[in-house]
Write a protein that holds these residues in place. Sequence first.
Motif, PDB file in Angstrom:
ATOM      1  N   ILE A 145     -18.518 -27.112   8.313  1.00 23.06           N
ATOM      2  CA  ILE A 145     -19.674 -27.770   8.436  1.00 23.06           C
ATOM      3  C   ILE A 145     -20.275 -28.724   7.438  1.00 23.06           C
ATOM      4  CG2 ILE A 145     -22.331 -27.511   8.487  1.00 23.06           C
ATOM      5  CD1 ILE A 145     -21.574 -26.766  11.011  1.00 23.06           C
ATOM      6  N   GLY A 146     -20.518 -29.956   7.614  1.00 20.03           N
ATOM      7  CA  GLY A 146     -20.872 -31.050   6.436  1.00 20.03           C
ATOM      8  C   GLY A 146     -19.674 -31.348   5.513  1.00 20.03           C
ATOM      9  N   GLU A 147     -19.792 -30.925   4.324  1.00 20.10           N
ATOM     10  CA  GLU A 147     -18.653 -30.998   3.267  1.00 20.10           C
ATOM     11  C   GLU A 147     -17.417 -30.420   3.604  1.00 20.10           C
ATOM     12  OE1 GLU A 147     -18.403 -33.241   1.043  1.00 20.10           O
ATOM     13  OE2 GLU A 147     -20.396 -34.178   0.726  1.00 20.10           O
ATOM     14  N   GLY A 148     -17.939 -29.297   4.344  1.00 25.85           N
ATOM     15  CA  GLY A 148     -16.794 -28.265   4.590  1.00 25.85           C
ATOM     16  C   GLY A 148     -15.455 -28.763   5.548  1.00 25.85           C
ATOM     17  N   LYS A 149     -16.005 -29.619   6.369  1.00 16.58           N
ATOM     18  CA  LYS A 149     -15.354 -30.372   7.406  1.00 16.58           C
ATOM     19  C   LYS A 149     -14.318 -31.279   6.614  1.00 16.58           C
ATOM     20  CE  LYS A 149     -17.789 -30.472  11.537  1.00 16.58           C
ATOM     21  NZ  LYS A 149     -18.511 -31.299  12.856  1.00 16.58           N
ATOM     22  N   ALA A 150     -14.873 -32.046   5.636  1.00 15.56           N
ATOM     23  CA  ALA A 150     -13.941 -32.665   4.890  1.00 15.56           C
ATOM     24  C   ALA A 150     -13.039 -32.024   3.958  1.00 15.56           C
ATOM     25  CB  ALA A 150     -14.849 -33.599   3.967  1.00 15.56           C
TER      26      ALA A 150
ATOM     27  N   CYS B  12     -30.978 -27.331   7.678  1.00 12.40           N
ATOM     28  CA  CYS B  12     -29.594 -27.196   6.929  1.00 12.40           C
ATOM     29  C   CYS B  12     -28.718 -26.510   7.846  1.00 12.40           C
ATOM     30  CB  CYS B  12     -29.571 -26.515   5.678  1.00 12.40           C
ATOM     31  SG  CYS B  12     -27.865 -26.224   4.919  1.00 12.40           S
ATOM     32  N   TRP B  13     -27.824 -27.243   8.574  1.00 11.39           N
ATOM     33  CA  TRP B  13     -26.811 -26.816   9.545  1.00 11.39           C
ATOM     34  C   TRP B  13     -25.780 -25.793   9.003  1.00 11.39           C
ATOM     35  CZ3 TRP B  13     -29.886 -28.310  12.549  1.00 11.39           C
ATOM     36  CH2 TRP B  13     -29.735 -28.733  13.889  1.00 11.39           C
TER      37      TRP B  13
END
Length: 224
Positions: free
Chosen positions: A160-165, A58-59
């Motif tokens: 990271i992940g959803e946080g980028k969106a 999990c990145w």
Amino acid sequence: MQQPTKRRQFSFFDVDDTLISVKSMLSFQDYWYHMYPDAEKEASYRQDLLEHMHPGACWAHLNRLYYQHFSGRAIEHIASVSRQWYETMQHKSPHFYHQNVVERLQQHQALGHAPVFVSGSFRQLLEPIAHELKVNHILAIDLKVKNGQCTGDIMSPQTIGEGKAIAITQFLQKHNTNPKDCFAYGDDISDLPMLQLIGTAGVVAGGRGLEAEASKNGWEIIQP
């Protein structure tokens, strides 16, 4: 008669393994412990990597764990060492940049699509790269600081992940821009939420699991 307003467009780029050929965060820590040896702290850091960094990792969890090892470091010192790290990498690694992807970024610049870095790396480490490539916008990890020293925590959103969106959505709302008018590039499956948000996506070959998504969605695959 009033002229129609020209739509503003942005091109969003992941950095590690997309624009550059190294994982900047890991490379930076190697450089830090080389310059400022601390056997106990380095052993703790490497044990965390050994336990938590694997193909299915999990990145987001690993990202938070990584920054805990910054606790107690002076933010100005981190910024200074980040610049030294970049200069060292430039001299040491002739293939530091993925030239095909850099050329794509420059094409977007020529078309007026302002490039934006979107990365789980920290802002101070990306600033020398942004300066070199004439990139004015960085969506990255902001380190929590108290009395000039890092606490080991990070600010929201975690990019990271959803946080980028989430970070991109906030950025585009501020600039009154539709994500469907924009472009995005990444290499890792954790970049998927960012690519799904944006109108035109490109995938840099070689990362975890994203080329299959590119084939499924008809996205361009770019060789680094």
